[in-house]
Scaffold this active site. Structure first.
Site, PDB file in Angstrom:
ATOM      1  N   ASP A  37       8.923  26.662  58.933  1.00  0.00           N
ATOM      2  CA  ASP A  37       7.900  25.876  59.643  1.00  0.00           C
ATOM      3  C   ASP A  37       6.946  26.848  60.335  1.00  0.00           C
ATOM      4  O   ASP A  37       7.211  28.062  60.388  1.00  0.00           O
ATOM      5  CB  ASP A  37       8.577  24.948  60.681  1.00  0.00           C
ATOM      6  CG  ASP A  37       7.752  23.706  61.021  1.00  0.00           C
ATOM      7  OD1 ASP A  37       6.611  23.873  61.498  1.00  0.00           O
ATOM      8  OD2 ASP A  37       8.230  22.597  60.803  1.00  0.00           O
ATOM      9  N   ASP A  60       4.380  29.399  56.786  1.00  0.00           N
ATOM     10  CA  ASP A  60       3.140  28.631  56.676  1.00  0.00           C
ATOM     11  C   ASP A  60       2.965  28.339  55.188  1.00  0.00           C
ATOM     12  O   ASP A  60       2.731  29.268  54.386  1.00  0.00           O
ATOM     13  CB  ASP A  60       1.966  29.446  57.226  1.00  0.00           C
ATOM     14  CG  ASP A  60       0.641  28.691  57.128  1.00  0.00           C
ATOM     15  OD1 ASP A  60       0.539  27.728  56.328  1.00  0.00           O
ATOM     16  OD2 ASP A  60      -0.307  29.075  57.840  1.00  0.00           O
ATOM     17  N   ASN A  87       8.273  19.370  52.411  1.00  0.00           N
ATOM     18  CA  ASN A  87       8.119  18.301  53.400  1.00  0.00           C
ATOM     19  C   ASN A  87       6.946  18.536  54.355  1.00  0.00           C
ATOM     20  O   ASN A  87       6.390  17.573  54.892  1.00  0.00           O
ATOM     21  CB  ASN A  87       9.425  18.179  54.199  1.00  0.00           C
ATOM     22  CG  ASN A  87       9.257  17.390  55.471  1.00  0.00           C
ATOM     23  OD1 ASN A  87       9.206  16.158  55.452  1.00  0.00           O
ATOM     24  ND2 ASN A  87       9.147  18.086  56.604  1.00  0.00           N
ATOM     25  N   TYR A 152      -5.990  12.679  53.410  1.00  0.00           N
ATOM     26  CA  TYR A 152      -4.530  12.502  53.363  1.00  0.00           C
ATOM     27  C   TYR A 152      -4.131  11.774  52.080  1.00  0.00           C
ATOM     28  O   TYR A 152      -3.205  12.186  51.373  1.00  0.00           O
ATOM     29  CB  TYR A 152      -4.079  11.701  54.593  1.00  0.00           C
ATOM     30  CG  TYR A 152      -2.574  11.598  54.758  1.00  0.00           C
ATOM     31  CD1 TYR A 152      -1.835  12.663  55.264  1.00  0.00           C
ATOM     32  CD2 TYR A 152      -1.893  10.429  54.423  1.00  0.00           C
ATOM     33  CE1 TYR A 152      -0.459  12.571  55.424  1.00  0.00           C
ATOM     34  CE2 TYR A 152      -0.517  10.326  54.581  1.00  0.00           C
ATOM     35  CZ  TYR A 152       0.196  11.404  55.091  1.00  0.00           C
ATOM     36  OH  TYR A 152       1.566  11.305  55.236  1.00  0.00           O
ATOM     37  N   LYS A 156      -1.828  13.222  48.990  1.00  0.00           N
ATOM     38  CA  LYS A 156      -0.532  12.612  48.655  1.00  0.00           C
ATOM     39  C   LYS A 156      -0.512  12.050  47.231  1.00  0.00           C
ATOM     40  O   LYS A 156       0.541  12.050  46.588  1.00  0.00           O
ATOM     41  CB  LYS A 156      -0.171  11.548  49.696  1.00  0.00           C
ATOM     42  CG  LYS A 156       0.087  12.111  51.089  1.00  0.00           C
ATOM     43  CD  LYS A 156       1.217  13.128  51.100  1.00  0.00           C
ATOM     44  CE  LYS A 156       1.603  13.574  52.506  1.00  0.00           C
ATOM     45  NZ  LYS A 156       2.727  14.535  52.505  1.00  0.00           N
ATOM     46  N   THR A 187       8.050   9.550  63.974  1.00  0.00           N
ATOM     47  CA  THR A 187       8.163  11.006  64.132  1.00  0.00           C
ATOM     48  C   THR A 187       7.034  11.469  65.064  1.00  0.00           C
ATOM     49  O   THR A 187       6.124  10.685  65.385  1.00  0.00           O
ATOM     50  CB  THR A 187       7.968  11.735  62.783  1.00  0.00           C
ATOM     51  OG1 THR A 187       6.593  11.605  62.387  1.00  0.00           O
ATOM     52  CG2 THR A 187       8.878  11.216  61.689  1.00  0.00           C
ATOM     53  N   THR A 190       3.482  10.439  63.977  1.00  0.00           N
ATOM     54  CA  THR A 190       2.984   9.074  64.180  1.00  0.00           C
ATOM     55  C   THR A 190       3.033   8.642  65.645  1.00  0.00           C
ATOM     56  O   THR A 190       2.667   7.504  65.957  1.00  0.00           O
ATOM     57  CB  THR A 190       3.803   8.072  63.339  1.00  0.00           C
ATOM     58  OG1 THR A 190       5.198   8.256  63.632  1.00  0.00           O
ATOM     59  CG2 THR A 190       3.567   8.273  61.858  1.00  0.00           C
TER      60      THR A 190
HETATM   61  P1  NAP Z   1       5.790  16.021  61.764  1.00  0.00           P
HETATM   62  O1  NAP Z   1       6.684  15.378  62.753  1.00  0.00           O
HETATM   63  O2  NAP Z   1       4.415  16.386  62.169  1.00  0.00           O
HETATM   64  O3  NAP Z   1       6.546  17.276  61.125  1.00  0.00           O
HETATM   65  C1  NAP Z   1       5.885  18.048  60.144  1.00  0.00           C
HETATM   66  C2  NAP Z   1       6.154  19.502  60.399  1.00  0.00           C
HETATM   67  O4  NAP Z   1       5.411  20.280  59.435  1.00  0.00           O
HETATM   68  C3  NAP Z   1       5.685  19.949  61.779  1.00  0.00           C
HETATM   69  O5  NAP Z   1       6.624  20.811  62.374  1.00  0.00           O
HETATM   70  C4  NAP Z   1       4.392  20.647  61.440  1.00  0.00           C
HETATM   71  O6  NAP Z   1       3.925  21.560  62.411  1.00  0.00           O
HETATM   72  C5  NAP Z   1       4.776  21.323  60.147  1.00  0.00           C
HETATM   73  N1  NAP Z   1       3.626  21.916  59.478  1.00  0.00           N
HETATM   74  C6  NAP Z   1       2.324  21.570  59.559  1.00  0.00           C
HETATM   75  N2  NAP Z   1       1.568  22.411  58.845  1.00  0.00           N
HETATM   76  C7  NAP Z   1       2.412  23.321  58.312  1.00  0.00           C
HETATM   77  C8  NAP Z   1       2.224  24.463  57.493  1.00  0.00           C
HETATM   78  N3  NAP Z   1       1.005  24.877  57.108  1.00  0.00           N
HETATM   79  N4  NAP Z   1       3.310  25.170  57.107  1.00  0.00           N
HETATM   80  C9  NAP Z   1       4.550  24.792  57.521  1.00  0.00           C
HETATM   81  N5  NAP Z   1       4.784  23.749  58.318  1.00  0.00           N
HETATM   82  C10 NAP Z   1       3.720  23.015  58.710  1.00  0.00           C
HETATM   83  O7  NAP Z   1       5.626  15.060  60.499  1.00  0.00           O
HETATM   84  P2  NAP Z   1       6.653  14.044  59.784  1.00  0.00           P
HETATM   85  O8  NAP Z   1       6.249  12.687  60.161  1.00  0.00           O
HETATM   86  O9  NAP Z   1       8.042  14.504  59.962  1.00  0.00           O
HETATM   87  O10 NAP Z   1       6.174  14.251  58.276  1.00  0.00           O
HETATM   88  C11 NAP Z   1       6.891  15.022  57.317  1.00  0.00           C
HETATM   89  C12 NAP Z   1       6.303  14.722  55.945  1.00  0.00           C
HETATM   90  O11 NAP Z   1       6.421  13.329  55.669  1.00  0.00           O
HETATM   91  C13 NAP Z   1       4.811  15.041  55.841  1.00  0.00           C
HETATM   92  O12 NAP Z   1       4.523  15.557  54.566  1.00  0.00           O
HETATM   93  C14 NAP Z   1       4.154  13.680  56.015  1.00  0.00           C
HETATM   94  O13 NAP Z   1       2.883  13.609  55.415  1.00  0.00           O
HETATM   95  C15 NAP Z   1       5.166  12.802  55.309  1.00  0.00           C
HETATM   96  N6  NAP Z   1       5.112  11.403  55.701  1.00  0.00           N
HETATM   97  C16 NAP Z   1       5.277  11.037  57.000  1.00  0.00           C
HETATM   98  C17 NAP Z   1       5.196   9.681  57.326  1.00  0.00           C
HETATM   99  C18 NAP Z   1       5.359   9.192  58.739  1.00  0.00           C
HETATM  100  O14 NAP Z   1       5.072   8.010  58.989  1.00  0.00           O
HETATM  101  N7  NAP Z   1       5.820  10.013  59.671  1.00  0.00           N
HETATM  102  C19 NAP Z   1       4.957   8.733  56.332  1.00  0.00           C
HETATM  103  C20 NAP Z   1       4.800   9.145  55.013  1.00  0.00           C
HETATM  104  C21 NAP Z   1       4.883  10.492  54.703  1.00  0.00           C
HETATM  105  P3  NAP Z   1       2.555  21.240  63.282  1.00  0.00           P
HETATM  106  O15 NAP Z   1       2.981  20.573  64.514  1.00  0.00           O
HETATM  107  O16 NAP Z   1       1.945  22.570  63.525  1.00  0.00           O
HETATM  108  O17 NAP Z   1       1.677  20.353  62.451  1.00  0.00           O
END
Ligand code: NAP
Length: 247
Positions: A37, A60, A87, A152, A156, A187, A190
């Site tokens: 991460d 990254d 992820n 986005y 996706k 999370t 959101t």
């Molecule tokens: P999250 O809580 O923001 O966790 C994502 C993690 O990825 C954060 O620690 C983030 O750090 C990190 N990240 C961002 N840019 C990065 C990079 N360049 N290299 C490595 N790590 C990086 O998000 P989440 O909700 O768990 O989402 C995880 C995945 O599920 C994502 O792909 C998201 O699009 C997908 N998803 C989420 C939802 C939802 O409702 N939560 C729904 C559908 C799909 P930062 O804080 O720096 O950004």
């Protein structure tokens, strides 16, 4: 308890949210896990909390050199790599006529090119594992459009398409590749957003561990005949349109 016994996983964006839940779930089923991460402090704390079978590496996903290092460290520390979970992701908003080139470039770079970088860096080690699994976290925004989310949504949809082509390219090397399409999950990503759950048949948003349970199935040998497929986990949100309530 041992559905992933003997397996070694690398999870991008694993410091928090869905990625952290996947790390915890994999560990509970006997896997060794490397979390990558950009949130180093959160990642280190999580790894310390989860114990010996987990390592944290700075990763990254937009940087191919970071991926090379993360894969090498995984193989050096745990002896191989059999599961890759792409992820890491970000979200940004704006009407398409206000949406900047910088916003577009940034989200495509993290959400789509980051997945390509991961597959490319891990493919040789995954092939060496004999039977391997890549799970790409897309979204229901990889299945249909959303207002103010053009970057986005495009990223996706891209992950969904990349998954299919990678499955075709890598199947002969024993590597399965599938995409997961969550609806709204609680999370940090959101946090603070407002959702109308009356449009969701199950009338609620999802929890990270519910995604982790599906990813666990795709990571393990129970899904040995599954590749190039997409798995929707959204409480029924994309099943159709919920009818307006009677007055
Ligand atoms: P999250 O809580 O923001 O966790 C994502 C993690 O990825 C954060 O620690 C983030 O750090 C990190 N990240 C961002 N840019 C990065 C990079 N360049 N290299 C490595 N790590 C990086 O998000 P989440 O909700 O768990 O989402 C995880 C995945 O599920 C994502 O792909 C998201 O699009 C997908 N998803 C989420 C939802 C939802 O409702 N939560 C729904 C559908 C799909 P930062 O804080 O720096 O950004």
């Amino acid at each position: 308890m041992d559905r992933l016994a003997g397996k070694i996983a690398l999870i991008s964006g694993g410091s928090r949210g869905i990625g952290a839940a996947i790390a915890e779930r994999f560990l509970s089923e006997g896997a060794k896990v490397v979390i990558g991460d950009v949130l180093d402090e959160d990642g280190r704390q999580l790894a310390a909390r989860l114990g010996d079978g987990v390592r944290y590496v700075h990763l990254d996903v937009t940087k191919p050199a970071d991926w090379e290092r993360a894969v090498k460290e995984t193989v050096d520390v745990f002896g191989g790599l059999g599961i890759l979970v792409n992820n890491a992701g970000i979200v940004n908003f704006g009407r398409i006529d206000d949406y900047s080139h910088e916003q577009w470039a940034r989200i495509i770079n993290v959400n789509l090119t980051g997945v390509f970088n991961g597959i490319k860096a891990a493919a040789t080690s995954l092939a060496d594992a004999g039977a391997a699994s890549i799970i790409n976290i897309s979204s229901i925004a990889g299945l249909r459009g959303y207002e103010q989310l053009s970057g986005y949504t495009a990223s996706k949809f891209g992950v969904r398409g990349l998954t299919k082509s990678a499955a075709l390219d890598l199947g002969g090397s024993g590597i399965r590749v599938n995409s997961v399409h969550p609806g709204v999950i609680e999370t940090p990503m959101t946090a603070g957003m407002v959702f109308e759950t009356d449009r969701v048949p199950l009338r609620r948003i999802g929890q990270p561990m519910e995604i982790a349970d599906l990813v666990l199935y795709l990571a393990g040998d129970e899904s040995a005949f599954v590749t190039g497929a997409e798995f929707v986990i959204d409480g029924g949100e994309t099943a159709g349109t919920v009818a307006p309530r009677a007055p």
